[in-house]
Design a protein around this motif. Structure first.
Motif: not given
Length: 181
Positions: A50-52, A25-32, A1-6
């Motif tokens: 998380a927020a994007g 795919i996990n875009a967990s940082g900020g509003v990514g 998988g892919v974890v993106a901080s943005g």
């Protein structure tokens, strides 16, 4: 998988690229957010933000591309496409000369929480056999809380059973809060 901080973006060639998501795919940082754009997109693993926003475009650039494929296909028991703070857009067009679906959600979940909206737009392939569906949901769950849930399906099939939107086998499409469906 892919974890993106943005954010996480894949822009493929809309005339011939198939994007296959087989690992989470996990875009967990900020509003990514997550953006996937290709001729067709097949998702068999979780996509989380998380927020994007999450946007999946498998529409051949809006022009029929030859082939036997669903524009956007999200499938598999336990597969979740979800965001806790953004919107989800699914936009797909089936293969030209086929009766494949624009958007096909089978045994999977698409969900937003908070005020996030879900918009699904699907156009079937333009083949001349039965059952060309713009949007096909089989044992799927599509939900929002306080965001709007919009489903627009168009069938370009020319024979029996061709319809814009099919909700089949215990599919749930709902808002659990104040969102309009």
């Amino acid at each position: 998988g892919v974890v993106a901080s943005g954010g996480f973006t894949v822009n493929g060639n809309t005339t011939n690229s198939c994007i296959s998501v087989t690992g989470a795919i996990n875009a967990s940082g900020g509003v990514g957010g997550v953006l996937l754009n290709g001729r067709n997109v097949a998702v068999t693993a979780n996509i989380l933000s998380a927020a994007g926003d999450i946007a999946i475009y498998g529409n051949g650039g809006g022009v029929y591309q030859a082939g036997a494929f669903d524009g956007v296909r999200i499938s598999g028991s336990g597969v979740n496409v979800s965001t806790t703070g953004g919107n989800i857009t699914l936009d797909g067009q089936g293969g030209g000369g086929s009766v494949h679906k624009g958007v096909n959600i089978t045994s999977a979940q698409v969900a937003t929480t908070g005020s996030g909206a879900v918009t699904i737009t699907g156009v079937s392939g333009n083949g001349s056999t039965n059952n060309a569906y713009g949007i096909f949901n089989f044992a799927a769950c599509v939900t929002t809380v306080n965001g709007a849930l919009t489903i627009n399906g168009t069938s370009c099939g020319t024979i029996l059973g061709s319809v814009g939107v099919v909700l089949f086998s215990s599919t749930k499409v709902l808002s659990t809060g104040s969102g309009n469906v």
